[in-house]
Design a protein around this motif. Structure first.
Motif, PDB file in Angstrom:
ATOM      1  N   GLU A 183      13.671   9.949  -7.922  1.00  0.00           N
ATOM      2  CA  GLU A 183      13.884   9.802  -6.332  1.00  0.00           C
ATOM      3  C   GLU A 183      14.998   8.605  -6.824  1.00  0.00           C
ATOM      4  OE1 GLU A 183       9.965   9.761  -3.384  1.00  0.00           O
ATOM      5  OE2 GLU A 183      10.282   8.141  -4.614  1.00  0.00           O
ATOM      6  N   LEU A 184      15.123   7.463  -7.454  1.00  0.00           N
ATOM      7  CA  LEU A 184      15.854   6.427  -8.430  1.00  0.00           C
ATOM      8  C   LEU A 184      17.234   7.614  -8.458  1.00  0.00           C
ATOM      9  CD1 LEU A 184      13.677   3.544  -9.394  1.00  0.00           C
ATOM     10  CD2 LEU A 184      15.236   3.364  -7.020  1.00  0.00           C
ATOM     11  N   LYS A 190      16.606  -2.685  -3.280  1.00  0.00           N
ATOM     12  CA  LYS A 190      15.308  -3.529  -2.158  1.00  0.00           C
ATOM     13  C   LYS A 190      14.254  -2.635  -1.605  1.00  0.00           C
ATOM     14  CE  LYS A 190      18.854  -5.990   0.617  1.00  0.00           C
ATOM     15  NZ  LYS A 190      19.460  -6.741   2.006  1.00  0.00           N
ATOM     16  N   SER A 191      14.382  -1.359  -2.224  1.00  0.00           N
ATOM     17  CA  SER A 191      13.263  -0.223  -1.921  1.00  0.00           C
ATOM     18  C   SER A 191      12.470   0.052  -3.067  1.00  0.00           C
ATOM     19  CB  SER A 191      13.806   1.253  -1.191  1.00  0.00           C
ATOM     20  OG  SER A 191      14.559   2.154  -3.171  1.00  0.00           O
ATOM     21  N   GLY A 192      12.676  -0.292  -4.702  1.00  0.00           N
ATOM     22  CA  GLY A 192      12.152  -1.094  -5.055  1.00  0.00           C
ATOM     23  C   GLY A 192      10.610  -1.438  -5.098  1.00  0.00           C
ATOM     24  N   ASP A 193      10.086  -2.407  -3.559  1.00  0.00           N
ATOM     25  CA  ASP A 193       9.473  -3.079  -4.463  1.00  0.00           C
ATOM     26  C   ASP A 193       8.079  -2.116  -2.962  1.00  0.00           C
ATOM     27  OD1 ASP A 193      10.217  -2.581  -1.024  1.00  0.00           O
ATOM     28  OD2 ASP A 193      10.483  -5.430  -0.906  1.00  0.00           O
ATOM     29  N   LYS A 194       8.249  -1.149  -2.868  1.00  0.00           N
ATOM     30  CA  LYS A 194       6.674  -0.529  -2.161  1.00  0.00           C
ATOM     31  C   LYS A 194       5.868  -0.440  -3.051  1.00  0.00           C
ATOM     32  CE  LYS A 194       9.972   2.653   0.867  1.00  0.00           C
ATOM     33  NZ  LYS A 194      10.625   3.955   0.669  1.00  0.00           N
ATOM     34  N   GLY A 195       4.967  -0.735  -3.029  1.00  0.00           N
ATOM     35  CA  GLY A 195       3.265  -0.554  -3.711  1.00  0.00           C
ATOM     36  C   GLY A 195       3.170  -1.684  -5.016  1.00  0.00           C
ATOM     37  N   SER A 236       0.769  -1.041  -0.147  1.00  0.00           N
ATOM     38  CA  SER A 236      -0.190  -0.156   0.187  1.00  0.00           C
ATOM     39  C   SER A 236       1.234   1.509  -0.136  1.00  0.00           C
ATOM     40  CB  SER A 236      -0.768   0.378   1.757  1.00  0.00           C
ATOM     41  OG  SER A 236      -1.623  -0.984   1.755  1.00  0.00           O
ATOM     42  N   GLU A 237       2.447   0.872  -0.100  1.00  0.00           N
ATOM     43  CA  GLU A 237       3.038   1.997  -0.061  1.00  0.00           C
ATOM     44  C   GLU A 237       3.123   2.611  -1.778  1.00  0.00           C
ATOM     45  OE1 GLU A 237       7.131   1.651   2.208  1.00  0.00           O
ATOM     46  OE2 GLU A 237       5.724   0.650   3.585  1.00  0.00           O
ATOM     47  N   GLN A 238       3.444   3.985  -1.329  1.00  0.00           N
ATOM     48  CA  GLN A 238       3.516   4.962  -2.224  1.00  0.00           C
ATOM     49  C   GLN A 238       5.204   4.998  -2.719  1.00  0.00           C
ATOM     50  OE1 GLN A 238       2.046   7.525  -3.722  1.00  0.00           O
ATOM     51  NE2 GLN A 238       3.157   8.051  -5.408  1.00  0.00           N
ATOM     52  N   ALA A 239       4.714   3.775  -4.298  1.00  0.00           N
ATOM     53  CA  ALA A 239       5.981   3.170  -4.743  1.00  0.00           C
ATOM     54  C   ALA A 239       7.368   5.024  -5.554  1.00  0.00           C
ATOM     55  CB  ALA A 239       5.539   2.679  -6.795  1.00  0.00           C
ATOM     56  N   ILE A 240       7.839   3.781  -5.275  1.00  0.00           N
ATOM     57  CA  ILE A 240       8.920   5.084  -5.099  1.00  0.00           C
ATOM     58  C   ILE A 240       9.849   5.581  -6.800  1.00  0.00           C
ATOM     59  CG2 ILE A 240      10.943   3.091  -5.520  1.00  0.00           C
ATOM     60  CD1 ILE A 240      13.170   4.698  -3.749  1.00  0.00           C
ATOM     61  N   ASN A 247      26.039   5.884 -15.017  1.00  0.00           N
ATOM     62  CA  ASN A 247      25.048   6.393 -14.145  1.00  0.00           C
ATOM     63  C   ASN A 247      23.414   6.425 -14.232  1.00  0.00           C
ATOM     64  OD1 ASN A 247      23.756   8.550 -15.186  1.00  0.00           O
ATOM     65  ND2 ASN A 247      25.549   8.627 -15.338  1.00  0.00           N
ATOM     66  N   LEU A 248      22.286   6.240 -13.825  1.00  0.00           N
ATOM     67  CA  LEU A 248      21.193   5.577 -13.663  1.00  0.00           C
ATOM     68  C   LEU A 248      20.039   6.470 -14.279  1.00  0.00           C
ATOM     69  CD1 LEU A 248      19.764   3.375 -11.958  1.00  0.00           C
ATOM     70  CD2 LEU A 248      18.351   5.053 -10.576  1.00  0.00           C
ATOM     71  N   ALA A 249      20.490   7.985 -14.148  1.00  0.00           N
ATOM     72  CA  ALA A 249      20.132   8.344 -15.427  1.00  0.00           C
ATOM     73  C   ALA A 249      20.146   7.914 -17.085  1.00  0.00           C
ATOM     74  CB  ALA A 249      19.920  10.055 -15.053  1.00  0.00           C
TER      75      ALA A 249
END
Length: 372
Positions: free
Chosen positions: A34-35, A167-172, A26-30, A90-92
């Motif tokens: 933010e990444l 690991k925080s990518g599993d939000k939502g 139920s959390e807001q997806a990252i 880099n990620l961007a």
């Protein structure tokens, strides 16, 4: 899955379930922004990799340390606008290029830099290669090694931090996706931590050499040319196969202590050099080096190109040399850059062997062996 609110979370974070994955779906997806922001912070962290015995001497200013000499090597191969080709990892940029790594123009002030040394130790440790012509002295070879290893440690430590971001990518997301993401991140961390242990042990050897605790534990192979080297590289790798296509170590087995080799390609005083360095006790690496030496001189430059782009990421290219390459050679380099990105398509046996795509633009005048 039934877990009490006050039990340890299933993801092995060490936190209670109620403070970790309870209600995660139920959390807001990252967000992508933010990444990218977190990735930028990881790449901007500051430290000094000088030996611990010298850390009390550090000054407060952490500099953008060049892993490839700017004054000699990068400027030597740069175009009229002081740019070279390199990889912007880099990620961007990965989002922008849809996961593909391609050579792009980079200014010499930004190429090969990382925030890994304070201004005092950057000057103290590397003046011998930044301010003097290369003469293959013990001090210069050690400095090249030390900088390459420090950069790789910085990168690997950044990868470990990035895995926490993953690991925080599993939000939502639903539980099945949470399990998949956490498993991927955990497996990734096992490999990174193993590599960090090996790199730290390697650096301990160099620290001891730098502090004068012991000597003659390093070997070097040096290719020399009267021409500037069109590709500048600074890297340390654990090769899986040699130049004959023989598998020499299994990096998939985390119980195997990988052996490593450092290589630097650069120009100095108008001449070109490629310097390989390793711990003298590393029998696997000595065998690897011998398969390179066994190649006919005319074919060594092509073998080096396969090594530089197949195994190293910290590589920078002369725009004049790159722009003059035929399409087949450019495509070969681009495929080498992407080798290993997809593990299901990676063929370690064929990576370094001659496939008939030849390269020109640099010749070897002399080969020097030190301590082997």
């Amino acid at each position: 899955m039934k877990i009490g609110r006050n039990e340890k979370c299933w993801c092995n974070s060490g936190k209670k379930f109620k403070h970790c994955h309870y209600g995660r779906e139920s959390e807001q997806a990252i967000t992508k922004g933010e990444l990218i922001g977190q990735s930028k912070n990881i790449r901007s962290r500051k430290c000094c990799y000088v030996p611990k015995a010298l850390q009390h001497e550090c000054d407060r200013r952490i500099v953008n340390a060049h892993t490839v000499s700017k004054s000699g090597s990068l400027i030597e191969i740069a175009d009229s606008t002081n740019h070279v080709y390199g990889l912007k990892i880099n990620l961007a940029n990965i989002f922008k290029n849809k996961g593909k790594l391609v050579p792009e123009k980079i200014g010499v002030n930004q190429a090969s830099t990382f925030k890994g040394f304070c201004s005092k130790h950057d000057k103290q440790l590397f003046s011998c290669i930044e301010d003097h012509p290369f003469n293959a002295t013990e001090e210069q070879c050690l400095a090249l090694m030390f900088r390459s290893v420090a950069k790789e440690l910085y990168a690997k430590e950044g990868s470990l931090l990035s895995s926490e971001v993953i690991k925080s990518g599993d939000k939502g997301k639903q539980l099945a996706d949470q399990l998949s993401i956490q498993k991927f991140a955990a497996d990734n961390q096992l490999g990174i931590k193993a590599a960090l242990r090996e790199l730290s042990d390697f650096k301990d050897q160099l620290d001891g050499q730098l502090l004068g605790n012991f000597t003659n534990n390093l070997s070097h192979l040096i290719f020399e040319s009267s021409r500037s080297m069109p590709v500048a590289v600074s890297s340390i790798v654990s090769p899986v196969s040699d130049f004959n296509g023989t598998i020499i170590q299994d990096l998939g087995d985390l119980n195997v202590v990988a052996e490593q080799i450092v290589f630097n390609s650069f120009s100095s005083d108008g001449k070109g050099y490629v310097v390989f360095s390793w711990l003298t006790k590393s029998a696997i690496i000595l065998g690897f080096v011998n398969t390179l030496i066994a190649i006919d001189k005319a074919g060594i430059f092509g073998a080096l190109i396969r090594l530089f782009f197949g195994l190293a990421e910290n590589s920078f290219i002369s725009p004049e040399w790159w722009d003059g390459l035929p399409d087949a050679q450019k495509k070969k380099i681009e495929s080498l850059i992407m080798s290993g990105v997809n593990p299901f398509k990676f063929d370690p046996k064929g990576l370094l062997i001659d496939d008939g795509v030849n390269f020109s633009g640099w010749n070897i005048d002399n080969i020097r062996k030190i301590n082997f």
